[in-house]
Enzyme design. Sequence first.
Site, PDB file in Angstrom:
ATOM      1  CB  THR A   1     -19.279 -20.859 -33.321  1.00 59.77           C
ATOM      2  OG1 THR A   1     -19.340 -20.414 -34.654  1.00 59.77           O
ATOM      3  CG2 THR A   1     -19.202 -22.356 -33.317  1.00 59.77           C
TER       4      THR A   1
ATOM      5  CB  THR B   1     -21.470 -22.375 -36.013  1.00 57.20           C
ATOM      6  OG1 THR B   1     -21.442 -20.955 -36.114  1.00 57.20           O
ATOM      7  CG2 THR B   1     -21.298 -22.953 -37.401  1.00 57.20           C
TER       8      THR B   1
HETATM    9  N1  GLU Z   1     -18.449 -20.172 -39.634  1.00 56.40           N
HETATM   10  C1  GLU Z   1     -17.291 -20.360 -38.805  1.00 56.40           C
HETATM   11  C2  GLU Z   1     -16.544 -21.591 -39.199  1.00 56.40           C
HETATM   12  O1  GLU Z   1     -17.134 -22.538 -39.591  1.00 56.40           O
HETATM   13  C3  GLU Z   1     -17.641 -20.518 -37.398  1.00 56.40           C
HETATM   14  C4  GLU Z   1     -18.343 -19.333 -36.931  1.00 56.40           C
HETATM   15  C5  GLU Z   1     -17.688 -18.711 -35.795  1.00 56.40           C
HETATM   16  O2  GLU Z   1     -17.171 -19.371 -34.893  1.00 56.40           O
HETATM   17  O3  GLU Z   1     -17.721 -17.518 -35.785  1.00 56.40           O
HETATM   18  O4  GLU Z   1     -15.377 -21.640 -39.105  1.00 56.40           O
END
Ligand code: GLU
Length: 586
Positions: free
Chosen positions: A401, A419
Amino acid sequence: MIFRHPSVCPLLVSTIVVTLTLQPAWAKTPVATGTGGAVATISAPASKAAIAILDQGGNAIDAAVAAAATLGVTDPFSCGIGGGGFMVIYLAKDKRVITIDHRETAPASFSPTVFLDQGKPMDFETVVASGMSAGVPGTVRGWDEALTRYGSMSFKQVLAPAVKVATDGFTVSDNFNRLLGINLVKFGKFPATAAIYLKNGKPPVAGSVLRNPDLARAYRELGAGGAKAFYTGKMGRAVIDAVNRPTVAAGASVRRGNMTMADLANYEARLRLPVHSTYRGYDVYGMPLPSSGGVAIAEALNILEGYDLKAMPRDQAEHLYLEASRLAFADRNAYLADPEFVDAPVAGLLSKNYAARRREAIDPTRAALHAPAGDPYPFQNDTSVPLRPAGYKLLSEGAHTTHLTVSDKDGNIVSYTYTIESWGGSGMVVPGYGFLLNNEMTDFDFTGPAPNVPEAGKRPRSSMSPTLAFKDGKPAFSIGSPGGATIITTVLQTIFNYIDLGLPMPQAVDAPRLSERNGMATDIEPGYTTLPAAQALAKRGQRWSAEPEEIGAANALVFNPDGTVTAVSEGWRHGVGSAMAQKAAH
Ligand code: GLU
Protein backbone atom coordinates in the site's frame (compact mmCIF):
# COMPACT_ATOMS: atom_id res chain seq x y z
CA MET A 1 23.27 -1.66 20.27
CA ILE A 2 24.02 -3.77 17.23
CA PHE A 3 21.74 -3.79 14.25
CA ARG A 4 22.30 -5.42 10.92
CA HIS A 5 20.09 -4.79 8.01
CA PRO A 6 20.36 -6.86 4.86
CA SER A 7 17.97 -4.93 2.66
CA VAL A 8 20.66 -2.47 1.59
CA CYS A 9 22.88 -5.16 0.16
CA PRO A 10 22.34 -8.81 1.00
CA LEU A 11 25.98 -9.59 0.29
CA LEU A 12 27.08 -7.34 3.09
CA VAL A 13 24.90 -8.94 5.70
CA SER A 14 27.53 -11.13 7.16
CA THR A 15 30.20 -8.46 7.06
CA ILE A 16 28.45 -5.26 8.09
CA VAL A 17 27.92 -4.94 11.80
CA VAL A 18 27.09 -1.40 12.68
CA THR A 19 27.17 0.02 16.15
CA LEU A 20 24.40 2.48 16.64
CA THR A 21 21.80 3.75 18.96
CA LEU A 22 18.76 3.01 16.88
CA GLN A 23 19.46 3.22 13.20
CA PRO A 24 22.23 1.99 10.97
CA ALA A 25 25.03 4.56 10.68
CA TRP A 26 24.90 4.31 6.88
CA ALA A 27 21.19 4.98 6.75
CA LYS A 28 20.01 8.11 5.02
CA THR A 29 17.08 9.57 6.88
CA PRO A 30 15.06 11.72 4.52
CA VAL A 31 14.03 14.59 6.69
CA ALA A 32 13.17 18.13 5.61
CA THR A 33 12.30 21.06 7.81
CA GLY A 34 10.87 24.32 6.56
CA THR A 35 7.96 26.67 6.32
CA GLY A 36 4.99 26.87 3.99
CA GLY A 37 3.81 23.36 3.23
CA ALA A 38 5.65 20.06 3.55
CA VAL A 39 5.26 16.55 2.22
CA ALA A 40 6.50 13.04 2.92
CA THR A 41 5.92 10.17 0.51
CA ILE A 42 7.86 7.10 -0.53
CA SER A 43 8.58 8.50 -4.02
CA ALA A 44 10.56 11.62 -4.99
CA PRO A 45 8.44 12.40 -8.10
CA ALA A 46 5.31 12.21 -5.91
CA SER A 47 6.74 14.55 -3.27
CA LYS A 48 7.84 16.93 -6.04
CA ALA A 49 4.32 16.86 -7.51
CA ALA A 50 2.88 17.90 -4.14
CA ILE A 51 5.35 20.77 -3.78
CA ALA A 52 4.65 21.92 -7.38
CA ILE A 53 0.93 22.11 -6.62
CA LEU A 54 1.57 23.98 -3.35
CA ASP A 55 3.82 26.40 -5.24
CA GLN A 56 1.03 27.02 -7.73
CA GLY A 57 -1.21 28.07 -4.83
CA GLY A 58 -2.96 24.75 -4.27
CA ASN A 59 -3.80 23.61 -0.76
CA ALA A 60 -2.85 20.39 1.07
CA ILE A 61 -5.84 18.55 -0.36
CA ASP A 62 -4.91 19.46 -3.95
CA ALA A 63 -1.30 18.51 -3.25
CA ALA A 64 -2.26 15.18 -1.67
CA VAL A 65 -4.25 14.16 -4.75
CA ALA A 66 -1.36 15.25 -7.00
CA ALA A 67 1.10 13.16 -4.96
CA ALA A 68 -1.27 10.18 -4.87
CA ALA A 69 -1.80 10.30 -8.64
CA THR A 70 1.96 10.39 -9.16
CA LEU A 71 2.44 7.45 -6.80
CA GLY A 72 -0.04 5.66 -9.06
CA VAL A 73 2.62 5.98 -11.76
CA THR A 74 5.83 5.40 -9.79
CA ASP A 75 4.43 2.92 -7.19
CA PRO A 76 1.74 1.31 -9.36
CA PHE A 77 1.91 -2.00 -7.51
CA SER A 78 0.91 -0.40 -4.21
CA CYS A 79 -1.85 1.98 -5.21
CA GLY A 80 -3.78 3.62 -8.01
CA ILE A 81 -7.16 4.45 -9.50
CA GLY A 82 -7.98 0.74 -9.62
CA GLY A 83 -8.10 0.66 -5.80
CA GLY A 84 -9.30 2.66 -2.82
CA GLY A 85 -8.18 4.34 0.37
CA PHE A 86 -8.79 6.44 3.43
CA MET A 87 -8.01 10.15 3.74
CA VAL A 88 -7.92 12.10 7.00
CA ILE A 89 -8.03 15.87 6.53
CA TYR A 90 -7.52 18.70 9.00
CA LEU A 91 -9.21 21.91 7.89
CA ALA A 92 -7.31 24.64 9.69
CA LYS A 93 -9.86 27.41 9.23
CA ASP A 94 -12.67 25.32 10.72
CA LYS A 95 -10.38 23.53 13.20
CA ARG A 96 -12.09 20.33 12.08
CA VAL A 97 -10.93 16.81 11.22
CA ILE A 98 -12.91 14.92 8.60
CA THR A 99 -12.28 11.62 6.86
CA ILE A 100 -13.11 10.34 3.39
CA ASP A 101 -13.68 6.60 3.15
CA HIS A 102 -13.24 5.54 -0.46
CA ARG A 103 -12.73 1.87 0.26
CA GLU A 104 -13.50 -0.58 -2.53
CA THR A 105 -16.94 -2.13 -2.25
CA ALA A 106 -18.25 -5.61 -2.99
CA PRO A 107 -20.31 -5.84 -6.19
CA ALA A 108 -24.04 -6.59 -5.85
CA SER A 109 -23.31 -10.19 -6.91
CA PHE A 110 -21.42 -10.91 -3.65
CA SER A 111 -22.72 -13.14 -0.86
CA PRO A 112 -21.11 -14.73 2.23
CA THR A 113 -20.35 -17.86 0.20
CA VAL A 114 -18.68 -16.14 -2.75
CA PHE A 115 -15.23 -17.46 -1.81
CA LEU A 116 -16.37 -21.01 -1.01
CA ASP A 117 -16.07 -23.89 -3.42
CA GLN A 118 -18.15 -26.91 -2.40
CA GLY A 119 -18.27 -25.50 1.11
CA LYS A 120 -14.49 -25.04 1.41
CA PRO A 121 -12.57 -21.75 1.24
CA MET A 122 -10.97 -21.25 -2.17
CA ASP A 123 -7.20 -21.07 -2.47
CA PHE A 124 -6.19 -17.53 -1.47
CA GLU A 125 -3.67 -16.85 -4.25
CA THR A 126 -6.03 -18.23 -6.88
CA VAL A 127 -8.66 -15.72 -5.79
CA VAL A 128 -6.11 -12.87 -5.66
CA ALA A 129 -5.11 -13.24 -9.33
CA SER A 130 -8.64 -13.24 -10.65
CA GLY A 131 -11.63 -11.08 -11.47
CA MET A 132 -13.31 -12.22 -8.26
CA SER A 133 -10.94 -10.35 -5.98
CA ALA A 134 -11.58 -6.92 -7.47
CA GLY A 135 -13.89 -4.61 -5.58
CA VAL A 136 -15.57 -1.58 -7.11
CA PRO A 137 -12.72 0.97 -7.13
CA GLY A 138 -13.16 4.00 -4.87
CA THR A 139 -10.09 6.12 -5.53
CA VAL A 140 -11.49 8.40 -8.23
CA ARG A 141 -14.66 9.11 -6.26
CA GLY A 142 -12.54 9.79 -3.16
CA TRP A 143 -10.30 12.23 -5.00
CA ASP A 144 -13.35 13.89 -6.51
CA GLU A 145 -14.98 14.36 -3.08
CA ALA A 146 -11.72 15.66 -1.62
CA LEU A 147 -11.16 18.18 -4.43
CA THR A 148 -14.77 19.31 -4.77
CA ARG A 149 -15.42 19.79 -1.08
CA TYR A 150 -12.05 20.81 0.31
CA GLY A 151 -9.65 21.46 -2.57
CA SER A 152 -9.12 24.59 -4.63
CA MET A 153 -8.04 23.14 -7.97
CA SER A 154 -9.55 21.02 -10.74
CA PHE A 155 -8.85 17.38 -11.49
CA LYS A 156 -7.01 18.52 -14.60
CA GLN A 157 -4.66 20.79 -12.64
CA VAL A 158 -3.77 18.31 -9.91
CA LEU A 159 -3.33 15.39 -12.31
CA ALA A 160 -0.97 17.37 -14.56
CA PRO A 161 2.27 16.41 -12.74
CA ALA A 162 1.31 12.72 -12.82
CA VAL A 163 0.43 12.90 -16.51
CA LYS A 164 3.90 14.29 -17.15
CA VAL A 165 5.65 11.55 -15.13
CA ALA A 166 3.60 8.84 -16.87
CA THR A 167 4.37 10.35 -20.29
CA ASP A 168 8.06 11.17 -19.83
CA GLY A 169 8.77 8.13 -17.66
CA PHE A 170 10.47 7.59 -14.33
CA THR A 171 13.63 5.78 -13.30
CA VAL A 172 13.14 2.19 -12.18
CA SER A 173 14.60 1.71 -8.69
CA ASP A 174 16.23 -1.40 -7.25
CA ASN A 175 13.21 -1.85 -5.04
CA PHE A 176 10.78 -1.63 -7.98
CA ASN A 177 12.85 -4.17 -9.91
CA ARG A 178 13.11 -6.53 -6.93
CA LEU A 179 9.41 -6.49 -6.08
CA LEU A 180 8.46 -6.96 -9.71
CA GLY A 181 10.82 -9.94 -9.82
CA ILE A 182 8.97 -11.76 -7.06
CA ASN A 183 5.61 -11.23 -8.74
CA LEU A 184 6.48 -12.46 -12.21
CA VAL A 185 4.05 -15.38 -12.12
CA LYS A 186 1.03 -13.22 -11.33
CA PHE A 187 1.90 -10.50 -13.83
CA GLY A 188 2.84 -13.01 -16.50
CA LYS A 189 -0.75 -14.29 -16.52
CA PHE A 190 -2.11 -11.02 -17.89
CA PRO A 191 -0.79 -9.75 -21.27
CA ALA A 192 -1.97 -6.16 -20.60
CA THR A 193 0.12 -6.13 -17.41
CA ALA A 194 3.15 -7.80 -18.97
CA ALA A 195 3.06 -5.31 -21.85
CA ILE A 196 3.68 -2.40 -19.48
CA TYR A 197 5.76 -3.89 -16.69
CA LEU A 198 7.78 -6.74 -18.20
CA LYS A 199 10.36 -6.65 -20.97
CA ASN A 200 10.60 -10.08 -22.60
CA GLY A 201 9.08 -11.59 -19.48
CA LYS A 202 11.60 -9.91 -17.16
CA PRO A 203 11.36 -6.84 -14.92
CA PRO A 204 12.94 -3.69 -16.36
CA VAL A 205 16.41 -3.21 -14.90
CA ALA A 206 17.09 -0.64 -12.20
CA GLY A 207 18.10 2.66 -13.78
CA SER A 208 16.01 2.18 -16.92
CA VAL A 209 13.13 4.53 -17.70
CA LEU A 210 9.57 3.25 -17.57
CA ARG A 211 6.72 5.08 -19.28
CA ASN A 212 2.99 4.44 -19.00
CA PRO A 213 1.23 6.37 -21.80
CA ASP A 214 -2.01 4.44 -21.19
CA LEU A 215 -2.17 5.72 -17.62
CA ALA A 216 -1.40 9.24 -18.84
CA ARG A 217 -4.39 8.86 -21.13
CA ALA A 218 -6.61 7.62 -18.27
CA TYR A 219 -5.60 10.65 -16.16
CA ARG A 220 -6.21 13.00 -19.10
CA GLU A 221 -9.71 11.53 -19.52
CA LEU A 222 -10.37 12.10 -15.82
CA GLY A 223 -9.08 15.65 -16.20
CA ALA A 224 -11.50 16.28 -19.06
CA GLY A 225 -14.53 14.30 -17.88
CA GLY A 226 -14.18 14.16 -14.08
CA ALA A 227 -15.26 11.16 -12.00
CA LYS A 228 -18.01 10.37 -14.51
CA ALA A 229 -15.37 9.36 -17.03
CA PHE A 230 -14.41 6.55 -14.67
CA TYR A 231 -17.75 5.47 -13.22
CA THR A 232 -20.06 5.74 -16.22
CA GLY A 233 -17.84 6.12 -19.27
CA LYS A 234 -15.72 4.01 -21.56
CA MET A 235 -13.10 3.61 -18.88
CA GLY A 236 -15.75 2.06 -16.61
CA ARG A 237 -16.74 -0.35 -19.36
CA ALA A 238 -13.08 -1.35 -19.71
CA VAL A 239 -12.93 -2.01 -15.93
CA ILE A 240 -16.02 -4.22 -16.08
CA ASP A 241 -14.68 -6.15 -19.07
CA ALA A 242 -11.33 -6.71 -17.32
CA VAL A 243 -13.08 -8.04 -14.19
CA ASN A 244 -15.69 -10.19 -15.93
CA ARG A 245 -13.71 -11.41 -18.91
CA PRO A 246 -10.02 -11.17 -18.06
CA THR A 247 -7.72 -11.63 -21.04
CA VAL A 248 -5.07 -14.13 -19.98
CA ALA A 249 -1.85 -15.45 -21.42
CA ALA A 250 -1.86 -18.75 -23.33
CA GLY A 251 -2.15 -21.64 -20.91
CA ALA A 252 -3.31 -19.48 -17.97
CA SER A 253 -6.82 -19.61 -16.61
CA VAL A 254 -8.29 -17.33 -13.97
CA ARG A 255 -11.68 -17.05 -12.35
CA ARG A 256 -14.03 -14.37 -13.62
CA GLY A 257 -15.63 -11.70 -11.51
CA ASN A 258 -19.20 -10.46 -11.63
CA MET A 259 -19.28 -6.67 -11.55
CA THR A 260 -21.75 -4.47 -13.44
CA MET A 261 -21.88 -0.92 -14.73
CA ALA A 262 -24.55 -0.34 -12.05
CA ASP A 263 -22.03 -1.36 -9.37
CA LEU A 264 -19.68 1.30 -10.70
CA ALA A 265 -22.32 4.00 -11.14
CA ASN A 266 -23.63 3.39 -7.60
CA TYR A 267 -20.23 3.66 -5.92
CA GLU A 268 -20.14 6.33 -3.21
CA ALA A 269 -17.34 7.60 -1.05
CA ARG A 270 -18.36 8.22 2.56
CA LEU A 271 -17.53 11.23 4.70
CA ARG A 272 -17.11 9.82 8.19
CA LEU A 273 -16.39 11.27 11.60
CA PRO A 274 -12.89 10.34 12.70
CA VAL A 275 -12.16 8.09 15.66
CA HIS A 276 -11.07 10.44 18.44
CA SER A 277 -9.07 9.36 21.47
CA THR A 278 -6.63 10.95 23.87
CA TYR A 279 -3.15 9.81 24.85
CA ARG A 280 -1.00 11.56 27.45
CA GLY A 281 -2.27 15.02 26.55
CA TYR A 282 -2.50 14.42 22.81
CA ASP A 283 -5.77 14.30 20.87
CA VAL A 284 -5.44 11.49 18.36
CA TYR A 285 -7.70 11.32 15.28
CA GLY A 286 -7.76 8.16 13.20
CA MET A 287 -9.74 6.37 10.55
CA PRO A 288 -13.08 4.87 11.62
CA LEU A 289 -14.62 1.65 10.34
CA PRO A 290 -14.50 0.01 7.87
CA SER A 291 -10.85 0.54 8.73
CA SER A 292 -10.04 -1.11 12.01
CA GLY A 293 -6.93 1.07 12.31
CA GLY A 294 -8.28 4.00 14.30
CA VAL A 295 -10.14 1.85 16.84
CA ALA A 296 -7.33 -0.68 17.36
CA ILE A 297 -4.68 2.02 17.79
CA ALA A 298 -6.88 3.97 20.21
CA GLU A 299 -7.59 0.84 22.27
CA ALA A 300 -3.91 -0.09 22.49
CA LEU A 301 -2.96 3.48 23.45
CA ASN A 302 -5.67 3.52 26.14
CA ILE A 303 -4.22 0.31 27.54
CA LEU A 304 -0.67 1.73 27.49
CA GLU A 305 -1.74 5.00 29.10
CA GLY A 306 -2.19 3.17 32.40
CA TYR A 307 1.54 2.52 32.70
CA ASP A 308 4.33 4.92 33.54
CA LEU A 309 6.31 3.83 30.50
CA LYS A 310 8.84 6.65 30.67
CA ALA A 311 9.96 5.46 34.10
CA MET A 312 10.59 1.90 32.91
CA PRO A 313 13.56 0.20 31.28
CA ARG A 314 12.99 0.12 27.54
CA ASP A 315 12.48 -3.63 27.28
CA GLN A 316 9.75 -3.51 29.90
CA ALA A 317 7.98 -0.70 28.05
CA GLU A 318 8.32 -2.57 24.75
CA HIS A 319 6.95 -5.72 26.36
CA LEU A 320 3.85 -3.76 27.36
CA TYR A 321 3.57 -2.27 23.87
CA LEU A 322 3.54 -5.81 22.43
CA GLU A 323 0.97 -7.04 24.93
CA ALA A 324 -1.32 -4.05 24.40
CA SER A 325 -1.14 -4.63 20.66
CA ARG A 326 -1.95 -8.33 21.13
CA LEU A 327 -5.11 -7.47 23.09
CA ALA A 328 -6.23 -4.80 20.65
CA PHE A 329 -5.83 -7.29 17.79
CA ALA A 330 -7.86 -9.94 19.61
CA ASP A 331 -10.73 -7.43 19.78
CA ARG A 332 -10.21 -6.11 16.28
CA ASN A 333 -10.38 -9.60 14.79
CA ALA A 334 -13.46 -10.52 16.78
CA TYR A 335 -15.63 -7.43 16.39
CA LEU A 336 -14.68 -5.01 13.65
CA ALA A 337 -16.11 -4.80 10.12
CA ASP A 338 -18.08 -2.46 7.85
CA PRO A 339 -20.32 -0.41 10.19
CA GLU A 340 -23.10 -0.34 7.59
CA PHE A 341 -23.43 -4.13 7.99
CA VAL A 342 -22.19 -4.89 11.50
CA ASP A 343 -23.05 -3.31 14.83
CA ALA A 344 -19.50 -3.17 16.16
CA PRO A 345 -19.07 -2.17 19.84
CA VAL A 346 -16.87 0.81 19.02
CA ALA A 347 -17.79 2.96 22.02
CA GLY A 348 -16.95 0.09 24.37
CA LEU A 349 -13.66 -0.64 22.65
CA LEU A 350 -12.70 3.04 22.90
CA SER A 351 -13.64 3.44 26.55
CA LYS A 352 -10.85 4.13 29.06
CA ASN A 353 -12.64 1.90 31.57
CA TYR A 354 -12.62 -0.96 29.11
CA ALA A 355 -8.89 -0.39 28.60
CA ALA A 356 -8.42 -0.67 32.38
CA ARG A 357 -10.24 -4.03 32.28
CA ARG A 358 -8.06 -5.21 29.41
CA ARG A 359 -4.92 -4.13 31.30
CA GLU A 360 -5.78 -6.70 33.96
CA ALA A 361 -5.07 -9.39 31.33
CA ILE A 362 -1.44 -8.27 30.93
CA ASP A 363 1.37 -9.93 32.81
CA PRO A 364 4.17 -7.33 32.96
CA THR A 365 6.77 -10.06 33.21
CA ARG A 366 5.48 -12.68 30.78
CA ALA A 367 4.10 -12.63 27.22
CA ALA A 368 0.63 -14.11 26.76
CA LEU A 369 0.51 -17.11 24.48
CA HIS A 370 -2.69 -16.05 22.93
CA ALA A 371 -5.23 -13.43 24.01
CA PRO A 372 -8.95 -14.07 23.79
CA ALA A 373 -11.20 -11.15 22.80
CA GLY A 374 -12.53 -9.07 25.66
CA ASP A 375 -16.12 -8.07 26.33
CA PRO A 376 -16.56 -4.40 25.51
CA TYR A 377 -20.37 -4.49 25.64
CA PRO A 378 -20.76 -3.50 29.29
CA PHE A 379 -18.77 -0.36 28.38
CA GLN A 380 -20.95 0.36 25.38
CA ASN A 381 -24.11 2.03 26.75
CA ASP A 382 -25.95 -0.43 24.58
CA THR A 383 -28.96 -2.24 25.96
CA SER A 384 -29.44 -4.60 23.03
CA VAL A 385 -28.09 -8.13 23.30
CA PRO A 386 -25.34 -8.24 20.74
CA LEU A 387 -23.56 -11.27 19.43
CA ARG A 388 -20.44 -12.21 21.35
CA PRO A 389 -17.39 -12.99 19.24
CA ALA A 390 -17.08 -16.41 17.68
CA GLY A 391 -13.39 -16.61 18.46
CA TYR A 392 -10.00 -15.72 17.26
CA LYS A 393 -9.05 -15.55 13.65
CA LEU A 394 -5.85 -14.43 11.98
CA LEU A 395 -6.44 -13.50 8.40
CA SER A 396 -3.91 -13.77 5.68
CA GLU A 397 -3.49 -10.13 4.72
CA GLY A 398 -1.31 -8.44 2.17
CA ALA A 399 1.43 -5.99 2.96
CA HIS A 400 1.53 -3.40 0.22
CA THR A 401 0.00 0.00 0.00
CA THR A 402 1.27 3.55 0.23
CA HIS A 403 0.94 6.37 2.71
CA LEU A 404 1.56 10.06 2.14
CA THR A 405 1.13 13.20 4.17
CA VAL A 406 1.01 16.86 3.14
CA SER A 407 0.48 20.20 4.87
CA ASP A 408 0.08 23.67 3.41
CA LYS A 409 0.95 27.22 4.43
CA ASP A 410 -2.53 27.75 5.90
CA GLY A 411 -2.18 24.80 8.25
CA ASN A 412 -4.39 22.28 6.46
CA ILE A 413 -3.07 18.72 6.74
CA VAL A 414 -3.78 15.50 4.86
CA SER A 415 -2.83 12.03 6.08
CA TYR A 416 -3.67 9.60 3.32
CA THR A 417 -3.25 5.83 2.91
CA TYR A 418 -4.36 4.20 -0.31
CA THR A 419 -3.94 0.82 -1.90
CA ILE A 420 -4.78 -1.86 -4.39
CA GLU A 421 -4.26 -4.45 -1.55
CA SER A 422 -1.59 -7.07 -2.50
CA TRP A 423 1.58 -6.10 -4.31
CA GLY A 424 0.23 -5.59 -7.84
CA GLY A 425 -3.38 -6.08 -6.66
CA SER A 426 -5.20 -8.66 -8.77
CA GLY A 427 -2.37 -8.47 -11.31
CA MET A 428 -4.81 -7.26 -13.96
CA VAL A 429 -4.08 -4.01 -15.78
CA VAL A 430 -7.21 -2.53 -17.38
CA PRO A 431 -6.32 -2.76 -21.09
CA GLY A 432 -5.80 0.62 -22.70
CA TYR A 433 -5.80 2.52 -19.39
CA GLY A 434 -2.58 1.34 -17.75
CA PHE A 435 -3.75 0.86 -14.13
CA LEU A 436 -3.96 -2.29 -12.04
CA LEU A 437 -7.19 -3.49 -10.49
CA ASN A 438 -7.29 -4.14 -6.77
CA ASN A 439 -7.77 -7.49 -5.03
CA GLU A 440 -9.35 -5.79 -2.00
CA MET A 441 -12.15 -8.37 -1.71
CA THR A 442 -9.60 -10.82 -0.30
CA ASP A 443 -9.59 -8.63 2.84
CA PHE A 444 -12.94 -10.27 3.67
CA ASP A 445 -12.93 -13.45 5.77
CA PHE A 446 -13.51 -16.28 3.30
CA THR A 447 -15.68 -18.19 5.79
CA GLY A 448 -18.03 -17.22 8.61
CA PRO A 449 -19.60 -16.74 10.92
CA ALA A 450 -17.55 -13.57 11.30
CA PRO A 451 -18.42 -9.89 11.11
CA ASN A 452 -16.12 -9.49 8.11
CA VAL A 453 -17.70 -12.03 5.73
CA PRO A 454 -18.37 -10.88 2.14
CA GLU A 455 -21.76 -9.31 1.44
CA ALA A 456 -23.19 -7.35 -1.48
CA GLY A 457 -22.26 -3.67 -1.21
CA LYS A 458 -20.05 -4.23 1.85
CA ARG A 459 -16.55 -2.84 2.35
CA PRO A 460 -13.95 -5.31 3.63
CA ARG A 461 -12.35 -4.47 6.96
CA SER A 462 -9.12 -2.54 6.53
CA SER A 463 -6.11 -1.80 8.71
CA MET A 464 -5.18 1.49 7.08
CA SER A 465 -4.47 4.06 9.75
CA PRO A 466 -3.84 7.60 8.52
CA THR A 467 -3.55 9.48 11.81
CA LEU A 468 -3.35 13.08 13.02
CA ALA A 469 -2.36 14.11 16.54
CA PHE A 470 -2.92 17.47 18.23
CA LYS A 471 -1.68 18.99 21.45
CA ASP A 472 -3.35 21.94 23.16
CA GLY A 473 -5.59 22.36 20.13
CA LYS A 474 -2.68 22.67 17.69
CA PRO A 475 -1.40 20.13 15.17
CA ALA A 476 1.42 18.03 16.68
CA PHE A 477 2.16 15.30 14.13
CA SER A 478 0.73 13.12 11.37
CA ILE A 479 1.67 9.50 10.83
CA GLY A 480 0.68 6.55 8.65
CA SER A 481 2.13 3.54 6.85
CA PRO A 482 1.38 0.71 4.44
CA GLY A 483 1.76 -2.92 5.43
CA GLY A 484 -1.60 -4.71 5.73
CA ALA A 485 -2.42 -5.48 9.35
CA THR A 486 1.11 -4.39 10.35
CA ILE A 487 -0.02 -0.84 9.54
CA ILE A 488 -1.73 -0.74 12.91
CA THR A 489 1.39 -1.79 14.80
CA THR A 490 3.70 0.46 12.79
CA VAL A 491 1.57 3.52 13.56
CA LEU A 492 1.11 2.44 17.19
CA GLN A 493 4.81 1.71 17.69
CA THR A 494 5.88 4.99 16.07
CA ILE A 495 3.54 6.91 18.41
CA PHE A 496 4.94 4.89 21.35
CA ASN A 497 8.53 5.54 20.20
CA TYR A 498 7.86 9.25 19.82
CA ILE A 499 5.74 9.97 22.88
CA ASP A 500 6.85 7.34 25.39
CA LEU A 501 10.44 6.59 24.42
CA GLY A 502 10.97 10.26 23.57
CA LEU A 503 12.69 9.54 20.26
CA PRO A 504 12.75 12.33 17.67
CA MET A 505 10.41 11.42 14.80
CA PRO A 506 13.19 10.35 12.36
CA GLN A 507 14.48 7.82 14.88
CA ALA A 508 10.94 6.86 15.88
CA VAL A 509 10.33 5.99 12.22
CA ASP A 510 13.67 4.27 11.60
CA ALA A 511 13.70 2.11 14.76
CA PRO A 512 13.32 -1.66 14.25
CA ARG A 513 9.63 -2.57 14.02
CA LEU A 514 7.89 -5.25 16.03
CA SER A 515 4.41 -6.30 14.96
CA GLU A 516 2.40 -8.32 17.48
CA ARG A 517 -1.03 -9.21 16.18
CA ASN A 518 -2.05 -11.99 18.55
CA GLY A 519 -0.53 -14.65 16.34
CA MET A 520 1.97 -17.37 17.11
CA ALA A 521 4.93 -15.00 17.02
CA THR A 522 5.74 -11.31 16.65
CA ASP A 523 6.79 -10.20 13.17
CA ILE A 524 10.25 -8.64 13.17
CA GLU A 525 12.68 -7.16 10.68
CA PRO A 526 15.91 -8.77 9.44
CA GLY A 527 18.72 -8.60 11.98
CA TYR A 528 16.48 -7.83 14.94
CA THR A 529 17.13 -10.99 16.94
CA THR A 530 20.82 -10.08 17.23
CA LEU A 531 19.96 -6.96 19.24
CA PRO A 532 20.24 -7.02 23.04
CA ALA A 533 16.73 -5.50 23.08
CA ALA A 534 15.39 -8.60 21.34
CA GLN A 535 17.12 -10.87 23.81
CA ALA A 536 15.75 -8.91 26.77
CA LEU A 537 12.21 -9.22 25.38
CA ALA A 538 12.67 -12.93 24.64
CA LYS A 539 13.40 -13.41 28.35
CA ARG A 540 9.88 -12.13 28.99
CA GLY A 541 8.52 -14.85 26.71
CA GLN A 542 8.16 -12.79 23.52
CA ARG A 543 8.47 -14.98 20.43
CA TRP A 544 9.87 -13.87 17.09
CA SER A 545 8.78 -14.84 13.59
CA ALA A 546 11.23 -17.14 11.83
CA GLU A 547 10.88 -15.13 8.62
CA PRO A 548 11.91 -11.54 9.31
CA GLU A 549 10.84 -9.04 6.67
CA GLU A 550 10.90 -5.29 6.26
CA ILE A 551 7.74 -3.88 7.89
CA GLY A 552 5.90 -0.81 6.59
CA ALA A 553 6.96 2.43 4.93
CA ALA A 554 5.89 5.24 7.23
CA ASN A 555 5.62 8.94 6.48
CA ALA A 556 5.16 11.64 9.09
CA LEU A 557 4.98 15.38 9.62
CA VAL A 558 5.92 17.08 12.88
CA PHE A 559 4.63 20.59 13.59
CA ASN A 560 7.36 22.32 15.57
CA PRO A 561 6.79 24.97 18.23
CA ASP A 562 8.69 27.58 16.14
CA GLY A 563 6.16 27.27 13.32
CA THR A 564 8.30 25.13 11.03
CA VAL A 565 7.23 21.70 9.81
CA THR A 566 9.51 18.66 9.68
CA ALA A 567 8.63 16.07 7.05
CA VAL A 568 9.96 12.59 7.81
CA SER A 569 10.07 9.59 5.49
CA GLU A 570 11.80 6.24 5.75
CA GLY A 571 15.57 6.34 6.20
CA TRP A 572 16.25 2.86 4.87
CA ARG A 573 13.05 0.93 4.20
CA HIS A 574 11.40 0.61 0.79
CA GLY A 575 14.37 2.11 -1.01
CA VAL A 576 14.33 5.29 1.15
CA GLY A 577 11.52 7.82 1.08
CA SER A 578 11.28 11.46 0.11
CA ALA A 579 10.61 14.36 2.49
CA MET A 580 10.38 17.95 1.26
CA ALA A 581 9.45 21.33 2.67
CA GLN A 582 8.11 24.11 0.49
CA LYS A 583 10.62 26.63 1.83
CA ALA A 584 13.63 25.01 3.44
CA ALA A 585 14.55 26.31 6.90
CA HIS A 586 17.97 27.90 7.11
N1 GLU B 1 -5.69 -4.19 2.12
C1 GLU B 1 -5.00 -3.69 3.28
C2 GLU B 1 -5.93 -2.97 4.20
O1 GLU B 1 -6.82 -2.34 3.75
C3 GLU B 1 -3.94 -2.75 2.94
C4 GLU B 1 -2.96 -3.40 2.07
C5 GLU B 1 -1.62 -3.36 2.62
O2 GLU B 1 -1.18 -2.37 3.21
O3 GLU B 1 -0.97 -4.34 2.43
O4 GLU B 1 -5.77 -3.00 5.36
